[in-house]
Design an enzyme around this catalytic site. Structure first.
Site, short mmCIF file in Angstrom:
data_model
loop_
_atom_site.label_atom_id
_atom_site.label_comp_id
_atom_site.label_asym_id
_atom_site.label_seq_id
_atom_site.Cartn_x
_atom_site.Cartn_y
_atom_site.Cartn_z
CE LYS A 147 -2.48 10.58 3.33
NZ LYS A 147 -3.17 9.79 2.30
CG HIS A 151 -1.97 -1.00 1.24
ND1 HIS A 151 -3.24 -0.82 0.73
CD2 HIS A 151 -1.94 -2.28 1.68
CE1 HIS A 151 -3.94 -1.92 0.88
NE2 HIS A 151 -3.18 -2.83 1.45
CE LYS A 182 -6.40 13.79 0.60
NZ LYS A 182 -6.54 12.57 -0.16
NE ARG A 183 -3.69 9.63 10.37
CZ ARG A 183 -3.30 8.60 11.11
NH1 ARG A 183 -4.03 7.49 11.10
NH2 ARG A 183 -2.23 8.65 11.86
CE LYS A 194 -14.06 5.88 0.82
NZ LYS A 194 -13.27 5.96 2.07
CB THR A 222 -10.03 4.74 -1.17
OG1 THR A 222 -9.54 5.06 0.13
CG2 THR A 222 -9.33 3.50 -1.68
C1 475 Z 1 -2.35 4.48 1.02
N1 475 Z 1 -1.58 2.52 6.55
C2 475 Z 1 -3.46 4.95 0.09
C3 475 Z 1 -4.78 2.95 0.84
O1 475 Z 1 -4.77 0.95 -0.45
C4 475 Z 1 -4.30 3.75 -0.36
C5 475 Z 1 0.50 1.68 7.50
C6 475 Z 1 1.14 1.15 8.61
C7 475 Z 1 0.44 0.90 9.74
C8 475 Z 1 -0.89 1.22 9.78
N2 475 Z 1 -1.51 1.75 8.71
C9 475 Z 1 -0.84 1.97 7.58
C10 475 Z 1 -1.22 2.65 5.27
O2 475 Z 1 -0.16 2.35 4.83
C11 475 Z 1 -2.27 3.18 4.39
O3 475 Z 1 -3.36 3.52 4.84
N3 475 Z 1 -1.99 3.25 3.10
C12 475 Z 1 -2.99 3.70 2.15
O4 475 Z 1 -3.68 2.57 1.64
C13 475 Z 1 -5.53 1.70 0.44
O5 475 Z 1 -5.42 4.19 -1.07
O6 475 Z 1 -2.89 5.59 -1.01
O7 475 Z 1 -1.65 5.59 1.54
#
Ligand code: 475
Length: 836
Positions: free
Chosen positions: A571, A373, A565-566, A680, A676
């Site tokens: 970002k 991700h 968003k975070r 939405k 994502t």
């Molecule tokens: C991306 N979270 C988005 C989304 O694929 C993408 C990492 C480590 C520990 C806990 N949480 C995380 C992420 O890495 C994360 O939320 N990544 C996101 O995944 C779904 O649409 O671009 O930043």
């Protein structure tokens, strides 16, 4: 079946048939029964919260019935199963979602109304289940909804955190984190299964002995806790299938350590055992790193060990042995977080089921696949060898064995290439040896996928370049999607109704491609005005929310511009706020005549900063400081308002997304894996201003690039721009805006220095570089907004082009291209009532 059994079974069927009935009176009976017998309040006096609880329990009865029958059907059909392993599920609320999916919303609304309660009001009393950080966790929940709707024989597995994502409050403009002890008032949506409990072990040492000429390893753990299952039914939309999300909670082990109880200090022993519960107690609120946090590694092992024991136990219970296991089971790793499961499955197969290495490895590599991700290198998980060695000695041994064989394979393919071995090894050498979890996942998975086309290409060229060269066939793309139920049909009823009426069907809710039918109405003036009306309704709801949460009155005639968003440097909330400062500075220097030409804006920003991410917290303070200044400047009035919405979460998003007109997805190209929320927003007729990053690229492709505001450097230009940055002259407007911050225009000049330094120095995220293009794009937004008919056309075209971004499509692709699983739809009961 004996005569007695048949009689009993007939009786049970009759009882069930008379139990759940779909008429108003039966629903009322069910609700009132739960008031009286489940929550033990008087049926004559119960408040909105109690009405919510009883309604939830009543709905749960339906879910349980459907859950039981679905699981029985899966058992009888015995198809290949898929298990989605995720440390996070960002569920949000469940009541309305369940009622809609079961097609019971109207019935319950009416039943409640006659009792004097309003479903729209009581649904607000439900607390969000916030068992996730952000995108990754919400994706997992959208996937469950789609897996149920697509009738896949699937389950989700995760952790039942007692403290979910922290609640954010803003005090004096600063973020404060408050614990989210979300289970305080009970959780009607879960079913505790005290009889589904597994021991999970930690620490200790490994001994070896010969058995039948083979070396057998025995792990003698020093600590043991129990994992107890909590099942959360996930109903599909308009299908009889209800699948399961099984979450684990840690409890003190029942058996272990009995000696210490007998050895004297009884009370001390009890207190020590209590610590077990802390393993699953808190969600780590960081979506980047958690360097060396032992408890996090414990959570990961606790999660996968319980999950794999459960999967193996249920498989052997049904099939008598593990034969054909790898043909009948697929395991998806949501990022590397559950990767220790690879070593755990190897251990279980070899040490418990006594399989040899070869058979165990063959099965393991056949069942696992893995989703990445993020391309940010700092987010790639690594654990110190020393920590793993201590906590999970047998697993460390297995990882070394996997790595040894992997390096052999590497040499066979590429000859003696030390640099390559150094780069690719699962173990990173150095002062502190580390286990690279992504490498372990890549070696042991049959497939790895990125989450948008551009991202899946980038991982092949950057972080996983060597692995792509070695295993090109493993790499796939699965562009993310979101569930159109929660994120359009249920959160935006006026738009849903308009679409239903226009298309003459609601079939689009599970076949989102059908939205294409809206295209032919995009220029129809009458349709456009209804479209605008629908948006105004949603804007009014959002405006009321803003008033409630921020105390700021905003005009619904203004353009609602949103970035939620975070908070992350990549970002680029900073680009947004610098743009806002520029806009503010222009407005306050305008003549009244010039002001008449300005498109009024409400700039809405929301999102949490990881508690340890200092710079992100400063960015929140900067946004608050700017909003203080702007909102109180009489020279500006309604032409510009800036609000920071506290505690952005799923339920708030369900209000914000429909009410927005412009949404910002402005990450430095090549950094946002997919995104994502962009999907939405587009789905709800909100236009997007964004960079050619993540899924924006595909959104532009689908809706047409004249229906989206694209700007900024492209991913392939970014590396070169970074090296040239220091020598380039910055735009005067950029310099001016940054100077306003550092000169104290918004107060706290010293506190904001790190932000200023970050964009003035190396400017890793190219804020200065993209600033002029961003302002140009924002000008285009203003110009377009002035022409309501063009804007509305673009909005309609966005919705019409969103078919691809349903998570139903994503899940079907996972099912056929990665998991090899097929739908298994439970037939509707022959006596099912109308609409069931
Ligand atoms: C991306 N979270 C988005 C989304 O694929 C993408 C990492 C480590 C520990 C806990 N949480 C995380 C992420 O890495 C994360 O939320 N990544 C996101 O995944 C779904 O649409 O671009 O930043």
């Amino acid at each position: 079946m004996s005569e007695d059994e048949r009689h009993r079974s007939d009786l049970l069927y009759t009882l069930m048939d008379t139990y759940i009935k779909n008429d108003v009176l039966s629903v009322q009976e069910s609700i009132v029964n739960h008031v009286e017998y489940t929550i033990a309040r008087s049926r004559y006096h119960f408040d909105d919260f109690e009405a919510y609880q009883a309604t939830a329990y009543s709905t749960r009865d339906r879910l349980i019935e459907s859950w039981n029958d679905t699981q029985q059907y899966f058992h009888d059909q015995d198809p290949k199963r898929v298990y989605y392993l995720s440390m996070e599920f960002l569920v949000g609320r469940s009541l309305l979602n369940a009622l809609y999916n079961l097609n019971l919303k109207g019935l319950y609304r009416e039943a409640l109304e006659q009792l004097g309660y309003n479903l729209e009001i009581i649904k607000e009393r439900e607390r969000d289940a916030a068992l996730g950080n952000g995108g990754l966790g919400r994706l997992a929940s959208c996937f469950l909804d789609s897996m149920a709707t697509e009738n896949l024989p699937a389950w989700g597995y995760g952790l039942r955190y007692q403290y979910g994502m922290f609640r954010q409050t803003i005090q004096d403009g600063f973020q404060r984190e408050n614990p989210d002890y979300w289970l305080t008032l009970g959780n009607p949506w879960e079913i505790e299964r005290p009889n589904v409990t597994y021991p999970v072990s930690f620490y200790g040492h490994v001994s070896a002995r010969e058995e039948d000429g083979r070396q057998i390893f025995v792990w003698n753990p020093a600590e043991q806790v129990d994992a107890v299952a909590y099942d959360n039914p996930i109903p599909g939309y308009r299908t009889a299938n209800t699948i399961n999300l099984r979450l684990w909670s840690a409890k003190p082990s029942r058996e272990f350590d009995l000696e210490s109880f007998n050895s004297g200090d009884y009370v001390a022993s009890i207190l020590e055992k209590q610590n077990a519960e802390s393993i699953s107690s808190v969600l780590y609120p960081d979506d980047r790193t958690y360097k060396g946090k032992e408890l996090r590694l414990k959570q990961q092992h606790f999660f996968v060990s319980a999950t794999l024991q459960d999967i193996l136990r249920r498989y052997t219970a049904q099939h008598g042995s593990l034969e054909n296991f790898s043909d009948k089971v697929a395991l998806q790793l949501n990022d590397t977080h559950p990767t220790i499961g690879i070593a755990e499955l190897m251990r279980l197969l070899m040490d418990v089921y006594k399989w040899g290495w070869t058979a165990s490895w063959e099965a393991t590599t056949k069942v696992f696949s893995f989703t990445n991700h993020t391309v940010l290198p700092e987010a790639l998980e690594q654990w110190p060898v020393e920590l793993l060695q201590e906590l999970l000695p047998r697993h460390m041994q297995i990882i070394y064995d996997i790595n040894w064989r992997f390096l052999q394979e590497l040499r066979a393919k590429f000859g003696n290439d030390q640099a390559r071995e150094y780069r690719m090894s699962i173990i990173q050498e150095g002062d502190e040896k580390m286990v690279r979890m992504a490498h372990l996942a890549l070696v042991a998975s049959h497939t790895v996928n990125g989450v948008a086309e551009i991202h899946s290409e980038l991982i092949k060229q950057t972080i996983f370049e060597d692995f792509y060269e070695m295993y090109p066939k493993k790499f796939q793309n699965k562009t993310n999607g979101v569930t159109p139920r929660r994120w359009l049909a249920f959160c935006n009823p006026p738009l849903r109704n308009l679409i239903n009426e226009t298309l003459g069907t609601d079939a689009w809710i599970s076949r989102l491609d059908l939205l294409e039918g809206l295209k032919s109405h995009a220029d129809d003036g009458e349709f456009q005005s209804r479209w605008v009306e629908v948006k105004q309704l949603a804007k009014a709801k959002l405006a009321a929310k803003i008033k409630e949460l921020c105390g700021v009155e905003v005009s619904t005639d203004a353009l609602f511009d949103v970035q939620v968003k975070r908070i992350h440097e990549y970002k680029r909330q900073v680009l947004n706020i610098l743009g806002i400062i520029h806009r503010y500075d222009q407005i306050r220097n305008m003549s009244e005549e010039e002001k008449a030409d300005v498109v009024p804006r409400v700039c809405i920003i929301g999102g949490k900063a990881a508690p340890g991410y200092e710079l992100a917290k400063r960015i929140i303070k900067l946004i608050s400081a700017v909003s203080q200044r702007v909102n109180n400047d009489p020279a500006v009035g309604d032409l510009l308002k800036v609000v920071f919405i506290p505690d952005y979460n799923v339920s708030l998003a369900e209000v914000i997304v429909p009410g927005s007109e412009l949404s910002q997805h402005i990450s430095t190209a090549g950094t946002e894996a997919s995104g994502t929320s962009n999907m939405k927003f587009a789905m709800n007729g909100c236009l997007i201003i964004g960079t050619m990053d993540g899924a924006n690229v595909e959104i532009a492709e689908e809706i047409g690039d004249d229906n989206i505001f694209i700007f900024g450097a492209l991913a392939h230009e970014v590396p070169k721009l970074r090296t040239e940055r220091a020598d380039l002259k910055v735009d005067d407007r950029f310099a001016h805006v940054v100077r306003l911050i550092s000169s104290g225009e918004f107060g706290y000049a010293d506190f904001f220095t790190p932000i200023v330094d970050a964009v003035q120095g190396s400017d890793y995220y190219l804020v200065a570089n993209d600033f002029p293009a961003y302002l140009r794009a924002q000008d285009a937004v203003d110009r377009t907004y002035k022409n309501s008919s063009i804007w509305t056309r673009m909005s309609i075209m966005s919705v019409a082009g969103c078919g691809k971004f349903s998570s139903d499509r994503t899940i079907r692709q996972y099912a056929t291209e990665i998991w090899g699983v097929e739908p298994c739809e439970r037939p509707r009961p022959p006596n099912a009532p109308e609409g069931y």
